[in-house]
Design a protein around this motif. Structure first.
Motif, PDB file in Angstrom:
ATOM      1  N   PRO A 161       0.832  -1.202   0.000  1.00 47.32           N
ATOM      2  CA  PRO A 161       0.000   0.000   0.000  1.00 47.32           C
ATOM      3  C   PRO A 161       0.866   1.251   0.000  1.00 47.32           C
ATOM      4  O   PRO A 161       1.876   1.305   0.705  1.00 47.32           O
ATOM      5  CB  PRO A 161      -0.807  -0.126   1.302  1.00 47.32           C
ATOM      6  N   PRO A 162       0.525   2.265  -0.798  1.00 46.12           N
ATOM      7  CA  PRO A 162       1.312   3.488  -0.808  1.00 46.12           C
ATOM      8  C   PRO A 162       1.204   4.234   0.516  1.00 46.12           C
ATOM      9  O   PRO A 162       0.144   4.273   1.136  1.00 46.12           O
ATOM     10  CB  PRO A 162       0.693   4.296  -1.951  1.00 46.12           C
ATOM     11  N   VAL A 163       2.323   4.813   0.936  1.00 46.29           N
ATOM     12  CA  VAL A 163       2.368   5.608   2.159  1.00 46.29           C
ATOM     13  C   VAL A 163       2.118   7.070   1.817  1.00 46.29           C
ATOM     14  O   VAL A 163       2.707   7.618   0.880  1.00 46.29           O
ATOM     15  CB  VAL A 163       3.727   5.450   2.858  1.00 46.29           C
ATOM     16  N   TRP A 164       1.219   7.690   2.584  1.00 42.57           N
ATOM     17  CA  TRP A 164       0.920   9.113   2.468  1.00 42.57           C
ATOM     18  C   TRP A 164       1.294   9.798   3.771  1.00 42.57           C
ATOM     19  O   TRP A 164       1.010   9.282   4.856  1.00 42.57           O
ATOM     20  CB  TRP A 164      -0.568   9.331   2.224  1.00 42.57           C
ATOM     21  N   MET A 165       1.892  10.965   3.672  1.00 41.39           N
ATOM     22  CA  MET A 165       2.134  11.807   4.843  1.00 41.39           C
ATOM     23  C   MET A 165       0.998  12.809   4.961  1.00 41.39           C
ATOM     24  O   MET A 165       0.661  13.497   3.995  1.00 41.39           O
ATOM     25  CB  MET A 165       3.450  12.563   4.701  1.00 41.39           C
ATOM     26  N   LEU A 166       0.410  12.879   6.160  1.00 42.26           N
ATOM     27  CA  LEU A 166      -0.628  13.871   6.435  1.00 42.26           C
ATOM     28  C   LEU A 166      -0.019  15.000   7.245  1.00 42.26           C
ATOM     29  O   LEU A 166       0.808  14.754   8.135  1.00 42.26           O
ATOM     30  CB  LEU A 166      -1.777  13.246   7.221  1.00 42.26           C
ATOM     31  N   GLY A 167      -0.427  16.223   6.968  1.00 39.87           N
ATOM     32  CA  GLY A 167       0.124  17.320   7.735  1.00 39.87           C
ATOM     33  C   GLY A 167      -0.635  18.611   7.534  1.00 39.87           C
ATOM     34  O   GLY A 167      -1.514  18.712   6.671  1.00 39.87           O
ATOM     35  N   SER A 168      -0.284  19.598   8.346  1.00 39.60           N
ATOM     36  CA  SER A 168      -0.894  20.929   8.246  1.00 39.60           C
ATOM     37  C   SER A 168       0.179  21.998   8.420  1.00 39.60           C
ATOM     38  O   SER A 168      -0.091  23.085   8.929  1.00 39.60           O
ATOM     39  CB  SER A 168      -1.991  21.092   9.305  1.00 39.60           C
ATOM     40  N   SER A 169       1.413  21.678   7.980  1.00 41.69           N
ATOM     41  CA  SER A 169       2.521  22.635   8.104  1.00 41.69           C
ATOM     42  C   SER A 169       3.597  22.324   7.082  1.00 41.69           C
ATOM     43  O   SER A 169       3.605  21.254   6.458  1.00 41.69           O
ATOM     44  CB  SER A 169       3.125  22.568   9.514  1.00 41.69           C
ATOM     45  N   GLY A 180      10.137  10.836  -0.120  1.00 37.91           N
ATOM     46  CA  GLY A 180       9.652  10.422  -1.430  1.00 37.91           C
ATOM     47  C   GLY A 180       8.304   9.745  -1.402  1.00 37.91           C
ATOM     48  O   GLY A 180       8.070   8.777  -2.132  1.00 37.91           O
ATOM     49  N   VAL A 181       7.386  10.266  -0.548  1.00 41.49           N
ATOM     50  CA  VAL A 181       6.038   9.717  -0.470  1.00 41.49           C
ATOM     51  C   VAL A 181       5.024  10.793  -0.847  1.00 41.49           C
ATOM     52  O   VAL A 181       5.371  11.963  -1.018  1.00 41.49           O
ATOM     53  CB  VAL A 181       5.730   9.171   0.947  1.00 41.49           C
ATOM     54  N   SER A 182       3.774  10.419  -0.980  1.00 47.33           N
ATOM     55  CA  SER A 182       2.720  11.369  -1.314  1.00 47.33           C
ATOM     56  C   SER A 182       2.353  12.209  -0.088  1.00 47.33           C
ATOM     57  O   SER A 182       2.602  11.824   1.049  1.00 47.33           O
ATOM     58  CB  SER A 182       1.493  10.623  -1.842  1.00 47.33           C
ATOM     59  N   TYR A 183       1.718  13.352  -0.348  1.00 45.65           N
ATOM     60  CA  TYR A 183       1.467  14.319   0.733  1.00 45.65           C
ATOM     61  C   TYR A 183       0.046  14.870   0.663  1.00 45.65           C
ATOM     62  O   TYR A 183      -0.451  15.218  -0.410  1.00 45.65           O
ATOM     63  CB  TYR A 183       2.458  15.471   0.634  1.00 45.65           C
ATOM     64  N   SER A 184      -0.604  14.928   1.830  1.00 46.10           N
ATOM     65  CA  SER A 184      -1.944  15.496   1.943  1.00 46.10           C
ATOM     66  C   SER A 184      -1.930  16.640   2.951  1.00 46.10           C
ATOM     67  O   SER A 184      -1.537  16.441   4.104  1.00 46.10           O
ATOM     68  CB  SER A 184      -2.945  14.419   2.394  1.00 46.10           C
ATOM     69  N   PHE A 185      -2.373  17.836   2.511  1.00 46.66           N
ATOM     70  CA  PHE A 185      -2.428  18.980   3.420  1.00 46.66           C
ATOM     71  C   PHE A 185      -3.838  19.149   3.960  1.00 46.66           C
ATOM     72  O   PHE A 185      -4.812  19.209   3.208  1.00 46.66           O
ATOM     73  CB  PHE A 185      -1.994  20.273   2.725  1.00 46.66           C
ATOM     74  N   ALA A 186      -3.951  19.265   5.295  1.00 47.12           N
ATOM     75  CA  ALA A 186      -5.253  19.370   5.969  1.00 47.12           C
ATOM     76  C   ALA A 186      -5.683  20.827   6.069  1.00 47.12           C
ATOM     77  O   ALA A 186      -5.554  21.466   7.116  1.00 47.12           O
ATOM     78  CB  ALA A 186      -5.185  18.727   7.348  1.00 47.12           C
ATOM     79  N   HIS A 187      -6.221  21.352   4.966  1.00 52.72           N
ATOM     80  CA  HIS A 187      -6.706  22.736   4.970  1.00 52.72           C
ATOM     81  C   HIS A 187      -7.885  22.906   5.924  1.00 52.72           C
ATOM     82  O   HIS A 187      -8.117  23.987   6.443  1.00 52.72           O
ATOM     83  CB  HIS A 187      -7.109  23.130   3.545  1.00 52.72           C
ATOM     84  N   PHE A 188      -8.625  21.826   6.170  1.00 56.49           N
ATOM     85  CA  PHE A 188      -9.764  21.913   7.089  1.00 56.49           C
ATOM     86  C   PHE A 188      -9.304  22.076   8.543  1.00 56.49           C
ATOM     87  O   PHE A 188     -10.106  22.427   9.414  1.00 56.49           O
ATOM     88  CB  PHE A 188     -10.684  20.690   6.947  1.00 56.49           C
ATOM     89  N   ASP A 203       8.964  21.265  -4.441  1.00 56.33           N
ATOM     90  CA  ASP A 203      10.321  21.760  -4.677  1.00 56.33           C
ATOM     91  C   ASP A 203      11.394  20.787  -4.192  1.00 56.33           C
ATOM     92  O   ASP A 203      12.462  20.664  -4.801  1.00 56.33           O
ATOM     93  CB  ASP A 203      10.524  23.111  -3.996  1.00 56.33           C
ATOM     94  N   TYR A 204      11.127  20.111  -3.069  1.00 54.10           N
ATOM     95  CA  TYR A 204      12.154  19.274  -2.443  1.00 54.10           C
ATOM     96  C   TYR A 204      11.935  17.776  -2.642  1.00 54.10           C
ATOM     97  O   TYR A 204      12.684  16.970  -2.100  1.00 54.10           O
ATOM     98  CB  TYR A 204      12.235  19.579  -0.940  1.00 54.10           C
ATOM     99  N   PHE A 205      10.917  17.406  -3.416  1.00 54.85           N
ATOM    100  CA  PHE A 205      10.611  15.991  -3.560  1.00 54.85           C
ATOM    101  C   PHE A 205      11.799  15.203  -4.106  1.00 54.85           C
ATOM    102  O   PHE A 205      12.433  15.587  -5.086  1.00 54.85           O
ATOM    103  CB  PHE A 205       9.404  15.781  -4.482  1.00 54.85           C
ATOM    104  N   THR A 206      12.081  14.078  -3.447  1.00 52.17           N
ATOM    105  CA  THR A 206      13.147  13.172  -3.852  1.00 52.17           C
ATOM    106  C   THR A 206      12.536  11.839  -4.261  1.00 52.17           C
ATOM    107  O   THR A 206      11.817  11.228  -3.465  1.00 52.17           O
ATOM    108  CB  THR A 206      14.140  12.945  -2.700  1.00 52.17           C
ATOM    109  N   PRO A 207      12.781  11.356  -5.471  1.00 52.53           N
ATOM    110  CA  PRO A 207      12.219  10.058  -5.892  1.00 52.53           C
ATOM    111  C   PRO A 207      12.601   8.932  -4.941  1.00 52.53           C
ATOM    112  O   PRO A 207      13.699   8.931  -4.367  1.00 52.53           O
ATOM    113  CB  PRO A 207      12.831   9.848  -7.283  1.00 52.53           C
ATOM    114  N   SER A 208      11.703   7.985  -4.771  1.00 51.19           N
ATOM    115  CA  SER A 208      11.913   6.871  -3.848  1.00 51.19           C
ATOM    116  C   SER A 208      11.506   5.564  -4.512  1.00 51.19           C
ATOM    117  O   SER A 208      11.022   5.553  -5.655  1.00 51.19           O
ATOM    118  CB  SER A 208      11.088   7.072  -2.572  1.00 51.19           C
TER     119      SER A 208
END
Length: 330
Positions: A161-169, A180-188, A203-208
């Motif tokens: 399963p793909p790993v996603w990072m959740l964050g608000s910063s 090198g994982v996907s990213y979800s921003f919690a605007h809510f 800008d800083y994404f590094t392939p994984s």
């Protein structure tokens, strides 16, 4: 553009937690038929307003009751748990539902400060080890032995399963980029700085090993109704619920619009409601579609995850139906 769903399994006023889970199941089946892309459930602890305390258990139940939609966690709060155990749970899920599982990760407490102590045997979690935990988890998911102890996450399989990072910063965005994982921003959760955080991720994404290109989306509260007037009426209960949470008040259930209409607000409270509207999109289908598309452009993403909490539940179903029609989901 893809539309997805975040469900916190809200307990509406006067409702039992079992009813919240029944509604979560019904909503998942509903949006699966409508053509939404993914359905994530959250992790919250020691609260009487949100039923979802164990997304890793709720997730396979939802996968069994749906057909096409991806299902995942938004998210597993990794500092509380063993990376190895989480890897094994999601290896089981990937084996049962190959190609449909997302592993979203977060590092928030998931509740009031004492939740940290209850989940970690009276100690505070060592969040400084969070990046290493994620790397270890990803290694186990791929069938590797990161500790060199001849220990592997089972059952093994060809896919993970793909790993996603959740964050608000911006901090979480940079970590997702570095790993090198996907990213979800919690605007809510945080209505400010999200576009800068997403830019930082790109800008800083590094392939994984997981992926060679960055992939992100944004999550936001949405209330859609047949008319703008009705949408505003329904959203008034969410205004009140968020205000109560900010004030540390009663969190035993999400209020009704009728209750919200009788509420007397101070000047300061009215200002807080106005500020919090920056975390929401409210309106009729055409208005909501336009605002969601504008949000996606500002974040430079092709997917938006929608979190709709309105009372009664039938209006919640209707909101997602109107969204699907507005975006002509398949």
């Amino acid at each position: 553009m893809k539309l997805s769903v975040l469900d916190q399994s809200p307990i509406l006023s006067g409702m039992a937690p079992s009813e919240a889970f029944r509604q979560t199941t019904e909503l998942a089946k509903h949006v699966d038929q409508l053509g939404f892309h993914r359905y994530w459930v959250a992790e919250h602890h020691s609260t009487e307003s949100l039923a979802g305390s164990a997304p890793e258990i709720l997730l396979p139940h939802l996968a069994a009751h749906t057909t096409n939609i991806r299902v995942g966690t938004g998210g597993v709060l990794l500092p509380h748990y063993s990376a190895y155990k989480v890897a094994e749970m999601f290896r089981v899920l990937e084996t049962l539902y190959p190609g449909r599982i997302d592993l979203g990760l977060g590092r928030a407490p998931g509740g009031m400060p004492n939740v940290n102590l209850a989940l970690n045997r009276g100690k505070h979690p060592q969040v400084e080890h969070y990046p290493q935990q994620i790397e270890e988890l990803m290694s186990y998911l791929r069938g590797e032995d990161p500790q060199g102890m001849h220990v592997y996450a089972t059952p093994k399989g060809e896919s993970a399963p793909p790993v996603w990072m959740l964050g608000s910063s911006g901090t979480s965005a940079r970590l997702a980029a570095d790993l090198g994982v996907s990213y979800s921003f919690a605007h809510f959760i945080n209505g400010y700085g999200g576009t800068r955080a997403m830019d930082r991720y790109y800008d800083y994404f590094t392939p994984s090993v997981q992926q060679t290109e960055p992939h992100g989306f944004v999550s936001i509260f949405v209330v859609c109704a047949d008319t703008e007037e009705k949408a505003e009426y329904l959203a008034s209960s969410l205004d009140l619920a968020i205000l109560r949470i900010e004030q540390g008040g009663n969190r035993t259930g999400f209020p009704t619009p009728e209750e919200a209409s009788k509420q007397q607000y101070s000047v300061f409270e009215k200002e807080r409601i106005r500020e919090n509207r920056g975390r929401m999109i409210v309106g009729d289908p055409s208005q909501v579609k336009e605002q969601i598309e504008k949000l996606a452009r500002s974040y430079n993403v092709d997917e938006v995850m929608v979190n709709t909490i309105v009372n009664p539940f039938e209006e919640r179903l209707r909101s997602y139906t109107l969204l699907a029609e507005a975006f002509q989901l398949a």
